[in-house]
Design a protein around this motif. Structure first.
Motif, PDB file in Angstrom:
ATOM      1  N   ASP A 201       5.142   6.191  -8.382  1.00  0.00           N
ATOM      2  CA  ASP A 201       5.874   7.295  -7.757  1.00  0.00           C
ATOM      3  C   ASP A 201       7.072   6.820  -6.937  1.00  0.00           C
ATOM      4  O   ASP A 201       7.714   7.603  -6.253  1.00  0.00           O
ATOM      5  CB  ASP A 201       4.942   8.128  -6.878  1.00  0.00           C
ATOM      6  N   ILE A 202       7.383   5.526  -7.038  1.00  0.00           N
ATOM      7  CA  ILE A 202       8.468   4.991  -6.216  1.00  0.00           C
ATOM      8  C   ILE A 202       9.825   5.557  -6.610  1.00  0.00           C
ATOM      9  O   ILE A 202      10.762   5.598  -5.818  1.00  0.00           O
ATOM     10  CB  ILE A 202       8.487   3.444  -6.267  1.00  0.00           C
TER      11      ILE A 202
ATOM     12  N   SER B 231       1.281  11.405  -2.376  1.00  0.00           N
ATOM     13  CA  SER B 231       2.233  10.680  -3.220  1.00  0.00           C
ATOM     14  C   SER B 231       3.587  10.612  -2.534  1.00  0.00           C
ATOM     15  O   SER B 231       3.932  11.473  -1.702  1.00  0.00           O
ATOM     16  CB  SER B 231       2.363  11.393  -4.572  1.00  0.00           C
ATOM     17  N   LEU B 232       4.370   9.605  -2.899  1.00  0.00           N
ATOM     18  CA  LEU B 232       5.747   9.520  -2.398  1.00  0.00           C
ATOM     19  C   LEU B 232       6.607  10.652  -2.938  1.00  0.00           C
ATOM     20  O   LEU B 232       7.703  10.898  -2.424  1.00  0.00           O
ATOM     21  CB  LEU B 232       6.363   8.172  -2.787  1.00  0.00           C
ATOM     22  N   ARG B 233       6.121  11.339  -3.943  1.00  0.00           N
ATOM     23  CA  ARG B 233       6.879  12.464  -4.500  1.00  0.00           C
ATOM     24  C   ARG B 233       7.012  13.606  -3.500  1.00  0.00           C
ATOM     25  O   ARG B 233       7.867  14.486  -3.659  1.00  0.00           O
ATOM     26  CB  ARG B 233       6.216  12.957  -5.791  1.00  0.00           C
ATOM     27  N   ALA B 234       6.179  13.614  -2.466  1.00  0.00           N
ATOM     28  CA  ALA B 234       6.276  14.630  -1.436  1.00  0.00           C
ATOM     29  C   ALA B 234       7.338  14.320  -0.388  1.00  0.00           C
ATOM     30  O   ALA B 234       7.745  15.190   0.368  1.00  0.00           O
ATOM     31  CB  ALA B 234       4.917  14.793  -0.731  1.00  0.00           C
TER      32      ALA B 234
ATOM     33  N   GLY C 217       0.795  -1.215   0.000  1.00  0.00           N
ATOM     34  CA  GLY C 217       0.000   0.000   0.000  1.00  0.00           C
ATOM     35  C   GLY C 217       0.824   1.259   0.000  1.00  0.00           C
ATOM     36  O   GLY C 217       0.275   2.363  -0.110  1.00  0.00           O
ATOM     37  N   VAL C 218       2.136   1.129   0.127  1.00  0.00           N
ATOM     38  CA  VAL C 218       3.039   2.283   0.096  1.00  0.00           C
ATOM     39  C   VAL C 218       4.022   2.153  -1.060  1.00  0.00           C
ATOM     40  O   VAL C 218       4.131   3.041  -1.906  1.00  0.00           O
ATOM     41  CB  VAL C 218       3.800   2.441   1.430  1.00  0.00           C
TER      42      VAL C 218
ATOM     43  N   ALA D 268       4.207   9.844   8.306  1.00  0.00           N
ATOM     44  CA  ALA D 268       3.546  10.407   7.133  1.00  0.00           C
ATOM     45  C   ALA D 268       2.548   9.366   6.645  1.00  0.00           C
ATOM     46  O   ALA D 268       2.926   8.214   6.388  1.00  0.00           O
ATOM     47  CB  ALA D 268       4.552  10.747   6.041  1.00  0.00           C
ATOM     48  N   PHE D 269       1.297   9.762   6.531  1.00  0.00           N
ATOM     49  CA  PHE D 269       0.226   8.869   6.091  1.00  0.00           C
ATOM     50  C   PHE D 269      -0.049   9.151   4.622  1.00  0.00           C
ATOM     51  O   PHE D 269      -0.427  10.268   4.257  1.00  0.00           O
ATOM     52  CB  PHE D 269      -1.025   9.101   6.929  1.00  0.00           C
ATOM     53  N   VAL D 270       0.199   8.142   3.773  1.00  0.00           N
ATOM     54  CA  VAL D 270      -0.011   8.332   2.337  1.00  0.00           C
ATOM     55  C   VAL D 270      -1.378   7.799   1.951  1.00  0.00           C
ATOM     56  O   VAL D 270      -1.725   6.657   2.265  1.00  0.00           O
ATOM     57  CB  VAL D 270       1.113   7.664   1.507  1.00  0.00           C
TER      58      VAL D 270
END
Length: 237
Positions: free
Chosen positions: A113-114, A226-229, A29-30, A204-206
């Motif tokens: 976005d990984i 997004s992981l982009r943050a 989920g991440v 951090a909750f994505v």
């Protein structure tokens, strides 16, 4: 709590966020798609069948799916006259096999976005409630090993159930393994937020499609889309 919102590079440039020595990620989920409920249900029923229970009570299937405590597992097995160790070995084996099959078939994959993790100029680790061997497979299958300095999943034992998040056991081991004093933990569930807090870390909750409407009874330090943050949060630049 700092604040709950999507973090941008502009925010960091203005000095609104903290800098962390390392960053830890949940897996399902991440980093990768979470397992489908149909797949997990089929694997659980297959585990029951493997030990001679062809028609388990749906409530017991649901209990195993939701992650039982040791006491709940023993009570479930007692209802069918099963040896808990034998049943749990079957459950773990079928669960992992179903996951690896889904990855190999392309039914589950990494999020697009990984690649943003490459811009995180800090030590990185993975801490998951999934099997340690499954995490090892994921990192190898998707060629993600260079992105992470350590990873932790749980062994396929009944005893490991008591160390699942929100227990911070493996989060704390990862922090110690990386040799840092501060870290951010990125997850997609309430148990991730609680585990981070118990380990003395920020969280951090994505939010993704599977948890878009999830309501939390605890507040993460950040909510992101997004992981982009993440790189901006971690580096403060």
């Amino acid at each position: 709590m700092d604040r709950i919102e999507t973090i941008t590079a502009t925010d960091c440039a203005l000095g609104f966020v903290s800098v962390y020595d390392a960053i830890l990620f949940d897996n399902d989920g991440v980093l990768v798609d979470p397992p489908g409920i149909e797949t997990k249900t089929a694997a659980t029923k297959a585990a029951f069948a493997a030990v001679g229970v062809t028609e388990p009570d749906p409530a017991d299937v649901d209990a195993i799916l939701s992650g039982p405590t040791e006491a709940e597992l023993e009570a479930c097995c007692a209802r069918y006259g099963l040896d808990p160790e034998s049943f749990w070995r079957a459950r773990e084996r079928h669960d992992e096999d179903s996951q690896l099959e889904a990855f190999r078939a392309g039914e589950r994959s990494v999020y697009d976005d990984i690649g943003a993790l490459r811009d995180v100029r800090r030590p990185r680790g993975v801490v998951s409630n999934n099997h340690h061997s499954t995490i090892e497979f994921v990192l190898s299958h998707f060629e993600l090993e260079p992105l992470f300095d350590c990873y932790y999943g749980r062994p396929m034992t009944i005893e490991s159930l008591s160390r699942k998040k929100p227990n911070p056991h493996y989060v704390e081991r990862a922090v110690a393994d990386l040799g840092v004093t501060s870290a951010l933990y990125v997850g997609d569930s309430e148990s991730d937020v609680v585990a981070a807090d118990r380990a003395g870390l920020d969280s951090a909750f994505v939010r993704r499609s599977h948890n878009r409407r999830a309501a939390l009874s605890v507040e993460p330090d950040y909510e992101i889309e997004s992981l982009r943050a993440v790189p901006a949060i971690v580096s403060g630049s």
